[in-house]
Scaffold this motif. Structure first.
Motif, PDB file in Angstrom:
ATOM      1  N   UNK A  92      15.364  14.651  -7.519  1.00 41.16           N
ATOM      2  CA  UNK A  92      14.519  14.805  -8.694  1.00 41.16           C
ATOM      3  C   UNK A  92      13.664  13.589  -8.998  1.00 41.16           C
ATOM      4  N   UNK A  93      13.560  12.633  -8.073  1.00 45.37           N
ATOM      5  CA  UNK A  93      12.760  11.426  -8.310  1.00 45.37           C
ATOM      6  C   UNK A  93      11.289  11.785  -8.515  1.00 45.37           C
ATOM      7  N   UNK A  94      10.653  11.054  -9.398  1.00 45.13           N
ATOM      8  CA  UNK A  94       9.264  11.301  -9.766  1.00 45.13           C
ATOM      9  C   UNK A  94       8.390  10.105  -9.395  1.00 45.13           C
ATOM     10  N   UNK A  95       7.119  10.217  -9.721  1.00 45.30           N
ATOM     11  CA  UNK A  95       6.186   9.106  -9.517  1.00 45.30           C
ATOM     12  C   UNK A  95       6.676   7.856 -10.225  1.00 45.30           C
ATOM     13  N   UNK A  96       7.215   8.006 -11.432  1.00 45.43           N
ATOM     14  CA  UNK A  96       7.712   6.846 -12.179  1.00 45.43           C
ATOM     15  C   UNK A  96       8.858   6.161 -11.445  1.00 45.43           C
ATOM     16  N   UNK A  97       9.723   6.940 -10.794  1.00 47.79           N
ATOM     17  CA  UNK A  97      10.834   6.356 -10.032  1.00 47.79           C
ATOM     18  C   UNK A  97      10.315   5.589  -8.821  1.00 47.79           C
ATOM     19  N   UNK A  98       9.285   6.137  -8.180  1.00 47.50           N
ATOM     20  CA  UNK A  98       8.678   5.424  -7.053  1.00 47.50           C
ATOM     21  C   UNK A  98       8.058   4.117  -7.540  1.00 47.50           C
ATOM     22  N   UNK A  99       7.392   4.152  -8.687  1.00 48.25           N
ATOM     23  CA  UNK A  99       6.804   2.933  -9.249  1.00 48.25           C
ATOM     24  C   UNK A  99       7.880   1.884  -9.519  1.00 48.25           C
ATOM     25  N   UNK A 100       9.023   2.305 -10.053  1.00 56.54           N
ATOM     26  CA  UNK A 100      10.103   1.359 -10.332  1.00 56.54           C
ATOM     27  C   UNK A 100      10.603   0.711  -9.034  1.00 56.54           C
ATOM     28  N   UNK A 101      10.746   1.511  -7.999  1.00 52.50           N
ATOM     29  CA  UNK A 101      11.223   0.967  -6.722  1.00 52.50           C
ATOM     30  C   UNK A 101      10.206  -0.015  -6.141  1.00 52.50           C
ATOM     31  N   UNK A 102       8.934   0.365  -6.171  1.00 50.22           N
ATOM     32  CA  UNK A 102       7.895  -0.526  -5.646  1.00 50.22           C
ATOM     33  C   UNK A 102       7.832  -1.817  -6.450  1.00 50.22           C
ATOM     34  N   UNK A 103       7.988  -1.710  -7.763  1.00 46.53           N
ATOM     35  CA  UNK A 103       7.941  -2.901  -8.613  1.00 46.53           C
ATOM     36  C   UNK A 103       9.019  -3.896  -8.202  1.00 46.53           C
ATOM     37  N   UNK A 104      10.209  -3.386  -7.878  1.00 43.33           N
ATOM     38  CA  UNK A 104      11.287  -4.261  -7.412  1.00 43.33           C
ATOM     39  C   UNK A 104      10.909  -4.940  -6.092  1.00 43.33           C
ATOM     40  N   UNK A 105      10.297  -4.175  -5.197  1.00 40.72           N
ATOM     41  CA  UNK A 105       9.909  -4.724  -3.890  1.00 40.72           C
ATOM     42  C   UNK A 105       8.835  -5.804  -4.024  1.00 40.72           C
ATOM     43  N   UNK A 106       7.931  -5.654  -4.998  1.00 41.49           N
ATOM     44  CA  UNK A 106       6.820  -6.591  -5.131  1.00 41.49           C
ATOM     45  C   UNK A 106       7.305  -8.023  -5.349  1.00 41.49           C
ATOM     46  N   UNK A 107       8.446  -8.201  -5.967  1.00 37.55           N
ATOM     47  CA  UNK A 107       8.941  -9.543  -6.236  1.00 37.55           C
ATOM     48  C   UNK A 107       9.934 -10.044  -5.197  1.00 37.55           C
ATOM     49  N   UNK A 108      10.129  -9.270  -4.116  1.00 38.73           N
ATOM     50  CA  UNK A 108      11.136  -9.626  -3.105  1.00 38.73           C
ATOM     51  C   UNK A 108      10.461 -10.207  -1.873  1.00 38.73           C
ATOM     52  N   UNK A 109      10.771 -11.456  -1.491  1.00 40.32           N
ATOM     53  CA  UNK A 109      10.130 -12.051  -0.314  1.00 40.32           C
ATOM     54  C   UNK A 109      10.738 -11.532   0.986  1.00 40.32           C
ATOM     55  N   UNK A 110       9.989 -11.669   2.076  1.00 38.17           N
ATOM     56  CA  UNK A 110      10.509 -11.327   3.391  1.00 38.17           C
ATOM     57  C   UNK A 110      11.595 -12.318   3.795  1.00 38.17           C
ATOM     58  N   UNK A 111      12.542 -11.891   4.619  1.00 38.86           N
ATOM     59  CA  UNK A 111      13.543 -12.831   5.143  1.00 38.86           C
ATOM     60  C   UNK A 111      12.865 -13.940   5.954  1.00 38.86           C
ATOM     61  N   UNK A 468      -6.759   3.878  -7.811  1.00 39.65           N
ATOM     62  CA  UNK A 468      -6.796   2.534  -8.377  1.00 39.65           C
ATOM     63  C   UNK A 468      -5.364   2.056  -8.545  1.00 39.65           C
ATOM     64  N   UNK A 469      -5.006   1.007  -7.802  1.00 43.25           N
ATOM     65  CA  UNK A 469      -3.682   0.427  -7.880  1.00 43.25           C
ATOM     66  C   UNK A 469      -3.682  -0.808  -8.757  1.00 43.25           C
ATOM     67  N   UNK A 470      -2.771  -0.857  -9.703  1.00 43.01           N
ATOM     68  CA  UNK A 470      -2.641  -1.989 -10.624  1.00 43.01           C
ATOM     69  C   UNK A 470      -1.308  -2.672 -10.352  1.00 43.01           C
ATOM     70  N   UNK A 471      -1.330  -3.986 -10.153  1.00 45.59           N
ATOM     71  CA  UNK A 471      -0.092  -4.763 -10.043  1.00 45.59           C
ATOM     72  C   UNK A 471      -0.150  -5.879 -11.075  1.00 45.59           C
ATOM     73  N   UNK A 472       1.001  -6.219 -11.646  1.00 43.30           N
ATOM     74  CA  UNK A 472       0.990  -7.167 -12.760  1.00 43.30           C
ATOM     75  C   UNK A 472       2.340  -7.832 -12.917  1.00 43.30           C
ATOM     76  N   UNK A 473       2.332  -8.943 -13.630  1.00 41.15           N
ATOM     77  CA  UNK A 473       3.577  -9.608 -13.988  1.00 41.15           C
ATOM     78  C   UNK A 473       4.301  -8.772 -15.041  1.00 41.15           C
ATOM     79  N   UNK A 474       5.587  -8.528 -14.808  1.00 39.88           N
ATOM     80  CA  UNK A 474       6.335  -7.620 -15.675  1.00 39.88           C
ATOM     81  C   UNK A 474       6.487  -8.143 -17.094  1.00 39.88           C
ATOM     82  N   UNK A 475       6.573  -9.460 -17.262  1.00 37.40           N
ATOM     83  CA  UNK A 475       6.797 -10.023 -18.592  1.00 37.40           C
ATOM     84  C   UNK A 475       5.505 -10.140 -19.393  1.00 37.40           C
ATOM     85  N   UNK A 476       4.362 -10.274 -18.711  1.00 38.77           N
ATOM     86  CA  UNK A 476       3.107 -10.566 -19.407  1.00 38.77           C
ATOM     87  C   UNK A 476       2.201  -9.349 -19.556  1.00 38.77           C
ATOM     88  N   UNK A 477       2.350  -8.364 -18.692  1.00 38.45           N
ATOM     89  CA  UNK A 477       1.561  -7.134 -18.791  1.00 38.45           C
ATOM     90  C   UNK A 477       2.548  -5.997 -19.036  1.00 38.45           C
TER      91      UNK A 477
END
Length: 503
Positions: A92-111, A468-477
């Motif tokens: 039952x995952x939705x677009x919002x769930x995908x956004x949450x997962x991507x948001x987590x990945x955006x702050x994760x560096x490569x090994x 249109x893709x928007x990326x932002x700092x979670x605390x400031x935007x």
């Protein structure tokens, strides 16, 4: 797969982006392919191994230093299963769930110690059949335009045009000799324009603007009295005002204006999104804007598609800032905008690499009327296009790459912090793509940020639709999705204004 060379020197212009990483702003290019079915994972891995890693050995390499020099060195433990993975989303995952997962990945560096890229297939979305391929690649490997070409080469195409359009001024100089000839051709035109601008007889438009000068001066003075910190913006406003007396295609004036702003423009003004970014990020997007409607608007107002989109972004940000308690009533926001310096080759080079420059685009804000916002944006875009700023910036970046790391990082952050963030418009393929047998319904991208930038916008055109893709700092935007939705609403307002016959 062809055997990669022992080592490949990393060009200085690629090192510029390789070392621009900060823990709170990773220098990663991100993209998403949304599919209405799920490709066979084994077939997907085979495609990526053959068309991406096989043709571009740099994708199997890690960055290493030896004696002060940097190289791409083949990873002796390279395993594609570390870079291409699969994750099934909860039922039952939705677009919002995908956004949450991507948001987590955006702050994760490569090994560390591995090639700097990954692709993740997310399955089980919506009714259980939809899937997403999420792509991340370090900017040190390649730029956004070449990443798009890499994506195209990875997919199969329907009949029709699928090449990436060239980005940038096709008449701009490509080297020192071209630059000299380019400047020479514009001397007579630019000098004549300056003469007309300073002549009461030859420049009626300039004289009309001069009659507004006392009002502009008094408004600036009142603003500075109310908010003393804005005095730092006055020199830039003076330069903008003087430039407005000349033609929009005056290369000399536009280039001089750009150089002044690169050096003297103050930091981005303090607004709702200002501050030091943290490690957590958020993403949002819209992906269903009809390209034909935007083209019709551009035709109606003698503008380009990019003018229409930029003016809609301007009004969206004006509204968002008002909602967040820091309204803007005029002026502009600076954005770093990548500009391609040359057309793409028919075949991408094995080492991919970066071949672009940046301009500081001054986006008008605080204009609520959609038509007025479009006219102001069109004028500013014309000045940006008719300047040598990309070549000035490219020279600066090349010089910085040759200097001490701490000095170059400081100067890069100094330039980056003059801007809200990065904004790009990538023309994608006009015909649909298929990936390992699955039809790609939409494509989205997100730009990397540097310094203390907190907001990035990426416009991507694919198969007659604009995303249109928007990326932002979670605390400031607080809500990047709200910004994406406001851009779509601003386009609707512009359509309604055009239909109302406001010519």
């Amino acid at each position: 797969m062809s055997e990669p060379p022992a080592r490949m020197p990393i060009p200085v212009h690629d090192q510029t982006w390789l070392f621009m990483d900060k823990p709170n702003n990773l220098m990663y290019i991100n993209a998403l392919l949304w599919m209405r079915s799920t490709p066979d994972f084994a077939a997907l891995v085979e495609v990526i191994e053959e068309r991406v890693v096989g043709k571009h050995p740099v994708m199997g390499c890690r960055a290493v230093q030896d004696g002060g020099a940097w190289f791409w060195e083949p990873d002796p433990d390279f395993d594609i299963s570390r870079h291409v993975t699969q994750r099934r989303m909860p039922k039952g995952s939705t677009k919002a769930d995908v956004q949450d997962h991507l948001s987590t990945c955006f702050g994760t560096p490569f090994p560390s110690g591995r090639p700097l890229w990954s692709m993740e297939l997310l399955t089980g979305i919506g009714d259980g059949h939809e899937s997403v391929l999420f792509i991340r690649i370090h900017h040190g490997i390649t730029d956004g335009i070449r990443s798009t070409q890499l994506l195209l080469n990875m997919c199969d195409h329907d009949a029709g045009e699928h090449s990436v359009a060239r980005v940038g001024d096709r008449h701009a100089p490509a080297g020192p000799l071209d630059l000299f000839e380019f400047v020479g051709r514009h001397v007579v035109h630019d000098a004549g324009d300056l003469a007309r601008a300073t002549s009461p007889v030859g420049a009626p438009d300039a004289m009309k603007q001069l009659t507004r000068l006392p009002h502009a001066v008094s408004e600036t003075a009142r603003r500075v009295i109310r908010r003393p910190g804005t005095i730092r913006q006055v020199p830039g406003e003076v330069v903008e005002g003087l430039a407005s007396f000349t033609a929009e295609d005056n290369t000399f004036v536009n280039t001089s204006r750009a150089v002044f702003r690169l050096v003297f423009e103050p930091r981005s003004p303090k607004l709702a999104w200002s501050g030091t970014p943290g490690l957590e990020k958020k993403v949002g997007w819209v992906d269903d804007i009809p390209l034909d409607e935007v083209k019709a608007l551009a035709h109606d107002w003698h503008a380009t598609v990019n003018d229409v989109l930029m003016s809609s972004v301007s009004r969206a940000l004006t509204t968002y800032l008002a909602e967040e308690g820091t309204p803007v009533t005029g002026g502009a926001l600076n954005w770093l905008v990548p500009i391609s310096l040359a057309p793409l080759d028919a075949e991408l080079p094995p080492d991919l690499g970066n071949h672009f420059s940046l301009v500081m685009f001054r986006m008008p804000v605080g204009i609520n009327d959609p038509i007025d916002a479009l006219r102001a944006t069109r004028s500013m875009m014309n000045r940006t296009k008719h300047s040598l700023e990309p070549h000035v910036a490219y020279t600066i970046l090349q010089t910085l790459a040759l200097g001490p790391r701490m000095l170059s990082a400081g100067v890069r952050n100094y330039l980056a912090d003059k801007c809200v963030g990065q904004l790009t418009n990538v023309p994608g393929p006009q015909s649909p793509l298929n990936l390992a047998g699955a039809r790609v319904e939409s494509v989205l991208g997100w730009v990397p940020l540097s310094g203390d930038q907190t907001l990035g916008l990426c416009i991507f055109t694919y198969a007659g639709r604009i995303g249109i893709g928007i990326s932002a700092d979670a605390a400031l935007v607080r809500d990047p999705q709200r910004i994406a939705d406001l851009v779509a609403e601003s386009l609707d307002d512009l359509t309604n204004g055009s239909l109302a016959g406001r010519y």
